[in-house]
Scaffold this motif. Structure first.
Motif, PDB file in Angstrom:
ATOM      1  N   GLY A 132      23.005  60.566  21.938  1.00 39.03           N
ATOM      2  CA  GLY A 132      23.034  60.356  20.337  1.00 39.03           C
ATOM      3  C   GLY A 132      23.285  59.902  18.924  1.00 39.03           C
ATOM      4  O   GLY A 132      22.809  59.241  18.558  1.00 39.03           O
ATOM      5  N   GLU A 133      25.058  60.953  19.177  1.00 36.08           N
ATOM      6  CA  GLU A 133      25.967  61.488  17.913  1.00 36.08           C
ATOM      7  C   GLU A 133      26.691  59.680  17.692  1.00 36.08           C
ATOM      8  O   GLU A 133      27.418  60.232  16.873  1.00 36.08           O
ATOM      9  CB  GLU A 133      26.611  62.494  18.662  1.00 36.08           C
ATOM     10  CG  GLU A 133      25.090  63.486  17.952  1.00 36.08           C
ATOM     11  CD  GLU A 133      24.384  63.605  17.028  1.00 36.08           C
ATOM     12  OE1 GLU A 133      25.823  63.993  16.016  1.00 36.08           O
ATOM     13  OE2 GLU A 133      23.800  63.815  16.703  1.00 36.08           O
ATOM     14  N   GLY A 134      26.683  59.200  18.793  1.00 34.01           N
ATOM     15  CA  GLY A 134      27.955  57.843  18.805  1.00 34.01           C
ATOM     16  C   GLY A 134      28.704  58.209  18.706  1.00 34.01           C
ATOM     17  O   GLY A 134      29.542  57.926  17.263  1.00 34.01           O
ATOM     18  N   LYS A 135      29.678  58.573  20.549  1.00 31.36           N
ATOM     19  CA  LYS A 135      30.785  58.979  20.267  1.00 31.36           C
ATOM     20  C   LYS A 135      31.926  57.050  20.503  1.00 31.36           C
ATOM     21  O   LYS A 135      32.602  57.851  20.680  1.00 31.36           O
ATOM     22  CB  LYS A 135      30.425  59.022  21.739  1.00 31.36           C
ATOM     23  CG  LYS A 135      30.300  60.913  22.311  1.00 31.36           C
ATOM     24  CD  LYS A 135      29.997  60.753  23.166  1.00 31.36           C
ATOM     25  CE  LYS A 135      28.587  60.820  24.221  1.00 31.36           C
ATOM     26  NZ  LYS A 135      27.412  61.294  23.819  1.00 31.36           N
ATOM     27  N   THR A 136      30.198  56.466  20.667  1.00 28.27           N
ATOM     28  CA  THR A 136      31.345  54.652  20.753  1.00 28.27           C
ATOM     29  C   THR A 136      32.256  53.997  19.877  1.00 28.27           C
ATOM     30  O   THR A 136      33.439  53.889  19.313  1.00 28.27           O
ATOM     31  CB  THR A 136      31.007  53.237  20.935  1.00 28.27           C
ATOM     32  OG1 THR A 136      30.245  54.281  22.744  1.00 28.27           O
ATOM     33  CG2 THR A 136      31.097  52.172  21.225  1.00 28.27           C
ATOM     34  N   LEU A 137      31.619  54.611  18.088  1.00 24.87           N
ATOM     35  CA  LEU A 137      32.440  54.764  16.926  1.00 24.87           C
ATOM     36  C   LEU A 137      33.392  55.730  17.086  1.00 24.87           C
ATOM     37  O   LEU A 137      34.186  55.830  16.405  1.00 24.87           O
ATOM     38  CB  LEU A 137      31.402  54.590  16.011  1.00 24.87           C
ATOM     39  CG  LEU A 137      31.989  53.827  14.551  1.00 24.87           C
ATOM     40  CD1 LEU A 137      32.355  52.753  14.706  1.00 24.87           C
ATOM     41  CD2 LEU A 137      30.685  54.106  13.553  1.00 24.87           C
ATOM     42  N   THR A 138      33.334  56.561  17.286  1.00 25.47           N
ATOM     43  CA  THR A 138      33.518  57.774  17.334  1.00 25.47           C
ATOM     44  C   THR A 138      35.262  57.862  17.899  1.00 25.47           C
ATOM     45  O   THR A 138      36.663  58.204  17.306  1.00 25.47           O
ATOM     46  CB  THR A 138      33.120  59.619  17.634  1.00 25.47           C
ATOM     47  OG1 THR A 138      32.102  59.639  16.968  1.00 25.47           O
ATOM     48  CG2 THR A 138      34.435  60.372  17.568  1.00 25.47           C
ATOM     49  N   ALA A 139      35.115  57.139  18.826  1.00 24.46           N
ATOM     50  CA  ALA A 139      36.301  56.607  19.282  1.00 24.46           C
ATOM     51  C   ALA A 139      37.669  55.636  18.922  1.00 24.46           C
ATOM     52  O   ALA A 139      38.315  56.131  19.150  1.00 24.46           O
ATOM     53  CB  ALA A 139      36.102  56.377  20.875  1.00 24.46           C
ATOM     54  N   GLN A 582      19.282  61.820  17.430  1.00 25.04           N
ATOM     55  CA  GLN A 582      19.956  61.410  16.135  1.00 25.04           C
ATOM     56  C   GLN A 582      18.651  61.304  14.831  1.00 25.04           C
ATOM     57  O   GLN A 582      18.375  61.307  14.371  1.00 25.04           O
ATOM     58  CB  GLN A 582      20.305  59.886  16.016  1.00 25.04           C
ATOM     59  CG  GLN A 582      21.648  59.727  15.888  1.00 25.04           C
ATOM     60  CD  GLN A 582      22.870  59.662  14.880  1.00 25.04           C
ATOM     61  OE1 GLN A 582      22.469  60.593  13.700  1.00 25.04           O
ATOM     62  NE2 GLN A 582      24.050  59.527  15.088  1.00 25.04           N
ATOM     63  N   GLY A 583      18.048  62.433  15.214  1.00 21.83           N
ATOM     64  CA  GLY A 583      16.366  63.543  14.684  1.00 21.83           C
ATOM     65  C   GLY A 583      15.574  63.065  14.376  1.00 21.83           C
ATOM     66  O   GLY A 583      14.709  63.631  13.875  1.00 21.83           O
ATOM     67  N   ASP A 584      15.777  62.158  15.552  1.00 25.28           N
ATOM     68  CA  ASP A 584      14.136  61.268  15.998  1.00 25.28           C
ATOM     69  C   ASP A 584      13.586  62.771  16.473  1.00 25.28           C
ATOM     70  O   ASP A 584      13.381  63.372  17.444  1.00 25.28           O
ATOM     71  CB  ASP A 584      14.098  60.229  17.398  1.00 25.28           C
ATOM     72  CG  ASP A 584      14.790  59.529  16.560  1.00 25.28           C
ATOM     73  OD1 ASP A 584      15.000  58.519  15.198  1.00 25.28           O
ATOM     74  OD2 ASP A 584      15.980  57.866  17.249  1.00 25.28           O
ATOM     75  N   HIS A 585      12.272  62.239  16.641  1.00 30.66           N
ATOM     76  CA  HIS A 585      11.603  63.340  17.312  1.00 30.66           C
ATOM     77  C   HIS A 585      10.922  62.951  18.972  1.00 30.66           C
ATOM     78  O   HIS A 585      11.645  61.832  19.454  1.00 30.66           O
ATOM     79  CB  HIS A 585       9.796  63.124  16.976  1.00 30.66           C
ATOM     80  CG  HIS A 585       9.043  64.137  15.479  1.00 30.66           C
ATOM     81  ND1 HIS A 585       9.907  62.505  14.444  1.00 30.66           N
ATOM     82  CD2 HIS A 585       9.026  65.056  15.079  1.00 30.66           C
ATOM     83  CE1 HIS A 585       9.303  63.620  13.473  1.00 30.66           C
ATOM     84  NE2 HIS A 585       9.099  64.520  13.822  1.00 30.66           N
ATOM     85  N   GLY A 586      10.834  63.732  19.196  1.00 34.31           N
ATOM     86  CA  GLY A 586      11.007  63.674  21.537  1.00 34.31           C
ATOM     87  C   GLY A 586      10.223  65.310  21.752  1.00 34.31           C
ATOM     88  O   GLY A 586      10.977  66.137  21.256  1.00 34.31           O
ATOM     89  N   SER A 587      10.164  65.088  23.505  1.00 33.70           N
ATOM     90  CA  SER A 587      10.126  65.774  23.484  1.00 33.70           C
ATOM     91  C   SER A 587       9.695  65.597  25.270  1.00 33.70           C
ATOM     92  O   SER A 587      10.563  64.651  26.102  1.00 33.70           O
ATOM     93  CB  SER A 587       8.150  66.776  24.549  1.00 33.70           C
ATOM     94  OG  SER A 587       7.301  65.202  24.260  1.00 33.70           O
TER      95      SER A 587
END
Length: 664
Positions: A132-139, A582-587
């Motif tokens: 979720g850290e945005g690897k597509t844009l990072t590339a 990306q900082g969302d909640h989840g479990s």
């Protein structure tokens, strides 16, 4: 007194050869020493922070540029890169430029974590960025920088959907930089592939890329060697031969989901086969082999080691096979061939399970990739195994095929001059990345702190109890809130079993497995909608973002239930990463049973003793989960050993081929 033996005079050629060997040894030692000390340095994210600070310091000046001034700056940097190469200052300028263009064209300025990831990838590492850290844009940062410097660049993804999606999303950035973008997916003809590969940046899948390389190797034939290829340039047929090649060479590759490509699929043989004349004798041979095993008894004639995926034929079994095949013709007379045919038939019968390892579609056996859960319609098993499974399922036998060229992913990617990658799960195989590919792993910090809640594991006695508890858990969550739920299963069969149980309870849900892999992205994208229940096999939409509705985020985000451990713990972590991006909640929680496939017979007996021991339930679940994890780690070690053996075999084959070429 003994006289000292006279030394034989050494020829000039021998002395020169000895000198060369000493120099080569010194070079190997020096590389080993420098690699040992450079790895921790190259793997430290702090190495790239000074460049990050320099890049960020240029934000204001680039924001102030008009569109015309920005175009002038693009040309200026491109010319400088072509002239001077990737120097420190030019890399900083190029990253700052690409960051600004991405902001203007896409409305997305790279985060600090993405810039750090891009810098590490450009410098030849595996950038470990969480899901979720945005690897597509990072590339876009390392890819566009290399392409501006004149380096033909391949961006390698794991399926056609991601290839097209990523290329189309990032094309506005590349076009503004004056770079052309190619897309290579299934179904393209040779001429179209040549046009796509001729572009500055090529998005492609690992399968298509490796197979195109093999096709070029077949095209080159006896000239598939650097020296012979150099000699080809002086031959009259040079132009006609070289014009049919698709690839421009293996210069620079950025591999997305690098752990899946480099590790999980490392031992997958990529084979180009040519059709041969169907042989009636061979079809009869496979039919006889399958008929033969019906007379063999497990435990008496053969043993099955499920955890090792192996069948062993016992002494009594060999005697039985010999006696039953003495009148079946000359192909059954050799002991090794006889035992191998019987072993393959037993393997097809007992170790390959329908809707787990393969499915039957329109009368054809279609392989399911064990690592991704996707259909592999173009692949077949070798040494008659595919035909034996076709006999098992009553399908028409496919024609035998002749191998024309083959390679493994592990060997193929080591041919690149410059290689790097990115993934969210590299911790478990850091040492192997370094040992096999010379790639250190850089842990890139997340843009926002993770809010994922780990709810631990619940262990049940049987598979039946496990599925009933999972259905009850889903019902309870739906009654309490409208949180979406994703359930990860290990096989197509398991996903359909859970689906039928949910249908009985009138619980609406979506299923994502090898039968619905065409709608994968659509199903995963909707998995974050309120009240949605999604059942997914291990593919779990890698590379596809799950966007949460605001109401869902307030109630705790996406809840992931993992119903079985995969052979690789990295796949489990990928499934965990579906939630709290990306900082969302989840479990996340695990619901398993003592009857998991990876649990061996010895471990199962010990787990049963522990299960019924008078221990508090929370502690008992922790201990049982750790034991099942132990079984998983044993499988991972065996897989690592298999990759190591394959690598050694490939290197030995290369040495033999190299020696043979020199003798010609």
């Amino acid at each position: 007194m003994f006289s000292r033996p006279k030394r034989r005079p050494t020829s000039v050629v021998d002395r020169a050869q000895n000198t060369i060997e000493k120099q080569e040894r010194m070079v190997r030692w020096w590389r080993a020493i420098t690699a040992y000390f450079s790895r921790p340095i190259r793997a430290s994210v702090w190495l790239y922070k000074p460049m990050l600070w320099r890049i960020k310091s240029k934000d204001a000046s680039y924001r102030a540029l008009s569109e015309a001034q920005l175009n002038t700056q693009i040309l200026k940097i491109k010319q400088a890169l072509l002239r001077d190469g990737l120097t420190f200052n030019l890399t900083v300028e190029c990253f700052a430029l690409i960051r600004e263009i991405a902001g203007r064209e896409l409305g997305m300025w790279h985060f600090d974590s993405q810039v750090l990831g891009g810098l590490s990838i450009l410098h030849g590492t595996i950038g470990q960025m969480q899901t979720g850290e945005g690897k597509t844009l990072t590339a876009t940062l390392p890819v566009a920088t290399a392409a501006l410097a004149g380096v033909p660049t391949h961006v390698v993804t794991v399926n056609d959907y991601l290839t097209e999606r990523d290329a189309e999303l990032m094309t506005p950035v590349y076009q503004r930089l004056g770079l052309s973008v190619g897309i290579v997916i299934q179904g393209l003809q040779r001429e179209e592939r040549q046009r796509q590969y001729a572009r500055d940046i090529v998005y492609c899948t690992n399968n298509e890329l490796a197979f195109d390389y093999l096709k070029d190797s077949i095209q080159l034939g006896q000239f598939n060697d650097s020296l012979q290829l150099h000699a080809l340039r002086s031959l009259p047929k040079r132009d006609s031969l070289l014009s049919n090649l698709m690839l421009r060479g293996l210069h620079y590759a950025v591999v997305d989901e690098a752990d899946g490509v480099f590790m999980d699929e490392a031992t997958t043989p990529l084979v180009i086969s040519g059709e041969t004349t169907p042989q009636q004798e061979q079809s009869e041979l496979y039919s006889q082999a399958y008929e033969l095993i019906s007379h063999l008894q497990e435990g008496h004639d053969f043993s099955i080691k499920t955890s090792l995926r192996r069948v062993d034929i016992l002494a009594s079994g060999e005697e039985s096979i010999q006696s039953k095949t003495k009148d079946l013709g000359p192909l059954w007379q050799g002991r090794i061939r006889r035992s191998e045919l019987a072993r393959q038939a037993l393997t097809a019968e007992f170790l390959f399970i329908r809707d787990q390892h393969y499915l039957v579609d329109e009368g054809k056996v279609v392989i399911i990739d064990e690592h991704t859960g996707r259909r592999m319609p173009d692949r077949t098993w070798e040494r008659g195994l595919h035909q034996l499974i076709e006999i098992k399922e009553g399908c028409e036998l496919s024609d035998p095929r002749e191998t024309l060229a083959s390679i493994s992913f592990q060997n193929f990617f080591r041919y690149y001059h410059h290689l790097s990658g990115m993934t969210g799960t590299a911790d478990e195989v850091k040492s192997e990345f370094w040992r096999v590919y010379g790639l250190p792993v850089v842990d890139v910090p997340t843009h926002k702190k993770s809010k994922r809640v780990q709810l631990g594991a619940t262990i049940l006695a049987s598979e039946t109890q496990k599925w009933l508890i999972i259905v009850a858990k889903i019902s309870a969550i739906r009654k309490q809130s409208s949180r979406p739920i994703m359930v990860g299963t290990q096989s197509l069969k398991a996903s359909e079993r859970l689906s039928s149980l949910l249908t009985e309870k009138n619980i609406e849900h979506q299923v994502l497995n090898a039968r619905q892999d065409q709608t994968e992205a659509e199903v995963v994208e909707q998995a974050g909608h309120k009240g949605r229940v999604t059942i997914a096999t291990s593919m779990a939409g890698r590379g596809t973002d799950i966007k949460l509705e605001s109401e869902v985020e307030a109630q705790g985000g996406l809840h992931v239930i993992i119903t079985g451990l995969h052979d690789s713990s990295r796949v489990d972590r990928q499934l965990e990463g579906r939630s709290a991006r990306q900082g969302d909640h989840g479990s996340v929680e695990y619901i398993l049973s003592l009857e998991e496939d990876m649990v061996t017979e010895g471990w199962r007996k010990m787990l049963q003793l522990l299960f019924y021991a008078p221990i508090p339930k929370p502690l008992k679940n922790i201990l049982l989960f750790k034991c099942i994890r132990r079984c998983q780690h044993q499988i991972e070690r065996r897989q690592q050993q298999a990759r190591k053996q394959l690598l050694q075999h490939d290197e030995q084959q290369q040495e033999v081929l190299s020696f043979s070429s020199q003798q010609v």
